[in-house]
Design a protein around this motif. Structure first.
Motif, short mmCIF file in Angstrom:
data_model
loop_
_atom_site.label_atom_id
_atom_site.label_comp_id
_atom_site.label_asym_id
_atom_site.label_seq_id
_atom_site.Cartn_x
_atom_site.Cartn_y
_atom_site.Cartn_z
N ALA A 71 -2.23 -8.91 -0.89
CA ALA A 71 -2.27 -7.45 -0.96
C ALA A 71 -2.12 -6.85 0.43
N LYS A 110 -3.81 2.05 1.72
CA LYS A 110 -2.52 1.62 1.20
C LYS A 110 -1.51 2.76 1.28
N ALA A 149 11.93 4.18 -0.91
CA ALA A 149 12.40 4.08 -2.29
C ALA A 149 13.51 5.08 -2.59
N VAL A 192 -0.84 -2.58 -9.35
CA VAL A 192 -0.23 -1.51 -8.59
C VAL A 192 -0.08 -0.24 -9.43
N LYS A 196 12.06 1.08 -7.76
CA LYS A 196 12.37 -0.05 -6.86
C LYS A 196 11.74 0.17 -5.48
N GLY A 197 10.82 1.07 -5.49
CA GLY A 197 10.16 1.44 -4.22
C GLY A 197 9.42 0.26 -3.59
N LYS A 198 9.04 0.46 -2.36
CA LYS A 198 8.36 -0.60 -1.62
C LYS A 198 6.90 -0.21 -1.46
N TRP A 199 6.03 -1.07 -1.90
CA TRP A 199 4.62 -0.74 -1.76
C TRP A 199 4.00 -1.61 -0.68
N ILE A 200 3.42 -0.99 0.22
CA ILE A 200 2.76 -1.77 1.25
C ILE A 200 1.28 -1.89 0.88
N ASN A 201 0.74 -3.04 1.11
CA ASN A 201 -0.68 -3.27 0.83
C ASN A 201 -1.05 -3.06 -0.63
N GLN A 202 -0.11 -3.30 -1.46
CA GLN A 202 -0.45 -3.13 -2.88
C GLN A 202 -1.59 -4.04 -3.26
N SER A 203 -2.36 -3.61 -4.20
CA SER A 203 -3.38 -4.53 -4.71
C SER A 203 -2.93 -4.97 -6.10
N ILE A 204 -3.79 -5.60 -6.80
CA ILE A 204 -3.34 -6.34 -7.99
C ILE A 204 -2.61 -5.49 -9.03
N PRO A 231 -5.54 -3.97 7.58
CA PRO A 231 -5.71 -3.98 6.12
C PRO A 231 -6.71 -2.94 5.64
N PHE A 244 1.78 -10.65 -10.44
CA PHE A 244 2.27 -9.87 -9.30
C PHE A 244 3.77 -9.61 -9.36
N GLN A 291 15.60 -3.37 0.82
CA GLN A 291 16.33 -3.36 -0.45
C GLN A 291 17.50 -2.39 -0.34
N GLY A 298 -0.28 -1.59 7.18
CA GLY A 298 -1.14 -2.26 6.21
C GLY A 298 -1.40 -3.71 6.56
#
Lengths: 393, 393, 393, 393
Positions: free
Chosen positions: A75, B56, B80, B18, B8-16, B52, A5, A14, B48
């Motif tokens: 997640a 995403k 981002a 990405v 460097k973006g921000k991912w919300i609710n990312q899964s394994i 859930p 991860f 950020q 997210g």
């Protein structure tokens, strides 16, 4: 496992060159993802947007009972790594502060381990079922020199904060009497099955389940409790068990307490977790020499103030709706009367935690003060057992 | 310039994984970061974690009046990329949906451009000061085939949703009369300086400033308005200007409207933005053949229900505190009576938007229905000018 | 026949030598003994005990539909003589003032006859179903030179009186907007049988049934109404008749009115006698340049005041409980917060009547002002018929 | 002297041949004309009009401190004779029942004398400052065989009566917890002068001043109290005296009590006569296995009911406005929602007294039950002195 991860983590707040700043961000670990775990996760996700000045955080590592569940929650909640072992979270060098939201009986071991691992700690209340464990936690926190605070979110409410300000400036003169009640009805159904909260091993009952919340308010508003005289009662003597039998209820859903605070204020506390109709009531009545203040958590966006400086013909309780002039409501909504919710309290608490981590003044119940709250609860229980007034210290 | 943010973006609710899933995530652009811009940002950050199952999202690109401000806000809100030109946001191929929260007069140009650029649109209400512009926006949305919805957050309130359910199941029988009021006091001070909301160029006054909110509730609960008869008034004829002179106020802070809905219901609407003491009041009274329902946004966590099926000696308004049984409160807090806040409504709205993007049923006011709301407002203004009943269509 | 009662009459507030003073006492006649008749009787019995300074009264003569009924009621209510003919009451030389509480359609004949017989008149509101009759009554009162007043009891409420004081001293600055509602549910049941109040011969509906009450409050607090724009509606088109058929309802249970007062205040009025859940609601909202005032007759012992002179962080509606400092509460109870009831309003009204009879200042709606109230009601009805604004005068 | 009044007496509810019926009427004597004396007088004047079926009464003889004052009051209150000596009232053969409303310390002598003189007795609460005196009064009542009842008017409230009915029919299941508070602020001003209520000779303080009222409600609703644990406090240690000095306050304005009722219910009682903002609060919270009930005397025309038989999504406290369906509201006003006042409670009490005199069932606290209330109060005081739980009997 959780390494996969790592580079896909979620960075909140950020700034431009994240790679450079990563070391300055607060790395967050979360252990437990139930009611309070989700509540912490919402707070960690929101704190930077609501309070840009609070500082930057990274959601680093989430721990749950097993790895698959942990991965799913990570997640959902936006954490970079996930583990089925809580020790992996507290040992993670990228984690600076641990949100501890597991059931109370796990707090002592996990909290002390986290402190020993050099982590700051944001532990849900109460500290521990046994007072000795709470003492050990407080001692561990003292030794560690780390920030160790408890999740007493109601003290963060803008209404409660404003009440504190009013008291400080003697808006109602000198306080001479306080009554506080906390009531819910989640255990009120006599037909509901016997479950673990009915067993003595879970604690005394409403006393430890609830009283810590009102006591946290008393602590921040009026200081410590000196003496207590407690009565407890069971609304239902026994309950149906899963196999159709009946089993005696061992805990007390009702507790009523006479109190004297160290300041000399005479106070009462009443808690009931079988109070049909009450959903999240924490009702506070504060009487002073020049007025009085009322508050009820079920209408948390308002407070009632009565002051004798109003002309006699127009004296009455003012229903004050919280707004931008009541810190820190304005960070959520710039217009008055729009209302905050329960989760917003945790976002404020999170801001306070970040302030403390940064060495700035903050409003939180730390392990030292939290221990006094639990000492008071145990004194109440002893008072009931011995049927007499007990000195808390 | 904004490219430097990309990885460097921000991912919300990312899964394994990405990297694999990025294409499946909804890419979000945000234009405007004032009251509503921040509100959208809080919602995008939280959706997210709270829901859930909603899907995403990635916070891709934020646009503000200049690049430096944009960068600061992007850092705060977790986006981002940042740009000083809104066109960069709507042209960004990674952006799937644009949150448009700029002042109303910019909506037409930006909304139509975004739709033409193939973006879905989440536009703050109202659509546009001029009805012709709103028509153009609705036409553009129709042509585009994209999702184009408006930020009518009060329709998302669990209390309002539950009221809708109660009406659907005829809990109060057939509705025959409705009264709705919306009042605030942010313009009530007669000593406050003349400012742009006092100029005719800003619109009619409280009518377009406020009435769209009550009308959104009427729209989802009772359907469209057929005829209107409107009166408007100015509490203060003129106001002090910055240079110490006085200038005539051109807008109306008070509007009162008689209405007939297409369903035949007789209704009234009253709005006032100079109503001292009111902070965020949206008061609804619904009368039916078997009961009635009351609601006030200042106490948004409760609703009042009166039903004739109760025994006559115990008939009375029930104060129902919203809880987990009132969709979607339980996603925020599993315990009743803890309360949601204003920002939580936007998180729910965001969930609905994601549902619509995914082709699932959702509860939103789209541009077609939003146009009807604005048509009604303009009909009200015409009614006042002509001092007579006006058919809305 | 009624002579036999003569020496057994009941003297209220008699002083030592009653025989000498009899001529100085106010002799009271009562015609009608329904809801309002009993209410008058309670007031006449109580006024001397509650307000010793008000003057002395003798309950002389009671008239009812037949002599037996009259005798029973006279015994119950403490009147000395009883007659089955109302003319015997107004012709009785010992009667100085007549309480007229028969159904509205009888008011014109009886009132004019009483005035012609040289009696003062305390007539229940409204004056008459037909405006021409009300005009004749007012003309008769003018010609007679007698006191002729109407039973608008809500203007007597200590809360309403105190609101008047607050307005007079500009506690909320200059009033710019007023909303008033009056709602009950005694006709809300759609299954209830068709009865006389559904017939056009009974009047317009809620408009004449209710609106006179709110208009009496507007009259004493804000003065006369200049223009009106009215809408009326029927919640139920037809109703079951006693023989099992259905008959079209001819009256309107709902009326909503836009108004401009002569003072320039923009106001609204809404009345509904089919409003499930409302029992005796008369809700008043008054907005001024420095604050606002709220009142609801269902909680008649309190009023709400918001003033901008309070510090911004503590501004809020004050719930003021009426007490001895609010005239004339203290005559009933010397301690605050104990509450007055509906019948107490009539006792106050009775005191005002006695003051007027004695030539002292008093607060009552006389026939001249009462005629203006009815003129306004009829203008409203005309506005609805013609679907346009109507000038009242 | 008082004979001169004889034939000029006031007969309430007289029927046709008064001379024949005089002997059947209840002859009333009144001793004391302060707050409660006037309240009794209002009740005696009104009871026949409000409750025609209650029986007939004659206002025979009024006693006050001196003859001149007595004559003035007799004239005001409508009594036929007046005396400066209370013994003249109780010795008057025309007097059947004595309203005793003098200060508490005079009750024992006067009450016992009245009972010995063969009069029925309506004595204001509490019986006497000293428990031994109350015992003597109860013994005297028992020996006399006369009706001897106390003026506990709150038990007469239609809302409290309806709560009793609801409890009887188990509307909220089996009651398991009760909290009751009584608060006023007439002694809250710390600048007010030292007066007799601050002296120990006046009693314990709020405990005997107030607690009897809540205890009367507990008595009629739940039965007797078994054990008590009491704390008392002084908001102000000393006060200014008339000569500008300061004197120590000897009584306690605040009392808080843990209680167990004979039925097993766990209860709390809190009273405070220095509670700024509270005017006439008697707040009752009753929790049962199937719901709960709330009441507050400051809003005495409503009660709150929560029942679990409502559908879960619509469970909430119902605000029930009292109306004709709640005995005996309808005797005062036939329409709901119009409200009764404090004095109306005394009129109801008077009806109950007349019923008891006539041998019909009635709802009153007699001397036997009143003694139990005072026994409980004294047990509370003992509990405070000894700092321990006390068995009441």
């Amino acid at each position: 496992m959780s390494d996969t991860f790592h580079f896909k983590g979620k960075w909140i707040n950020q700034s431009i060159l994240v790679s450079e700043l990563e070391s300055e961000m607060v790395g967050v670990g979360l252990v437990g993802t139930g009611f309070m775990g989700k509540c912490h996760a919402i707070a960690w996700n929101a704190v930077g947007t609501v309070f840009p000045e609070a500082g930057k955080v990274r959601l680093v590592h989430l721990g749950e009972a097993n790895e698959e569940f942990a991965r799913r929650r990570a997640a959902e909640f936006g954490f970079a790594k996930a583990s089925g072992d809580w020790r992996a979270v507290i040992d993670d060098p990228e984690v600076d502060v641990v949100s501890l939201t597991t059931p109370n009986q796990f707090h002592p071991e996990m909290a002390i381990a986290a402190l020993k691992a050099g982590k700051h700690l944001w532990c849900e209340k109460p500290m521990a079922p046994a007072f000795a464990d709470a003492e050990a936690m407080a001692a561990s926190a003292r030794r560690s020199g780390k920030v160790a605070v408890l999740g007493y979110n109601y003290i963060q409410s803008p209404a409660i904060r404003h009440i504190g300000k009013l008291l400080d400036e003697q808006a109602i003169g000198e306080v001479n009497h306080v009554r506080i009640e906390m009531d819910e009805d989640f255990m009120a159904d006599p037909e509901a099955l016997f479950f673990w909260k009915h067993e003595a091993s879970s604690g005394y009952g409403a006393l430890d389940d609830f009283a810590v919340h009102p006591l946290s308010l008393i602590s921040v508003l009026f200081g410590r409790v000196a003496r207590v005289m407690c009565d407890m009662a069971k609304p239902y003597k026994d309950r149906v068990t899963a196999d159709g039998g009946r089993r005696a209820v061992e805990t007390y859903d009702i507790a009523s307490v006479l109190m004297r605070l160290e300041s000399g204020i005479a106070a009462t506390l009443a808690v009931n977790r079988s109070a049909w109709g009450r959903k999240g009531r924490i009702a506070l009545q504060i009487f002073g020499s020049k007025g009085s203040i009322l508050f009820d958590q079920e209408r948390a966006n308002e407070l009632q103030l009565y002051v004798t400086s109003d002309r006699p013909t127009e004296q009455g309780y003012r229903t004050i709706l919280i707004g931008p002039q009541h810190d820190p409501y304005g960070a959520f909504v710039p217009a008055p009367g729009h209302g905050l919710g329960f989760n917003d309290l945790k976002i404020i608490e999170c801001r306070e935690l970040l302030a403390r981590l940064a060495g700035r003044p903050s409003r939180m119940v730390d392990f030292t003060e939290g221990l006094e709250i639990e000492r008071t609860v145990h004194a109440m229980a002893r008072s009931f057992e011995q049927q007499k007034w007990i000195e808390v210290r």
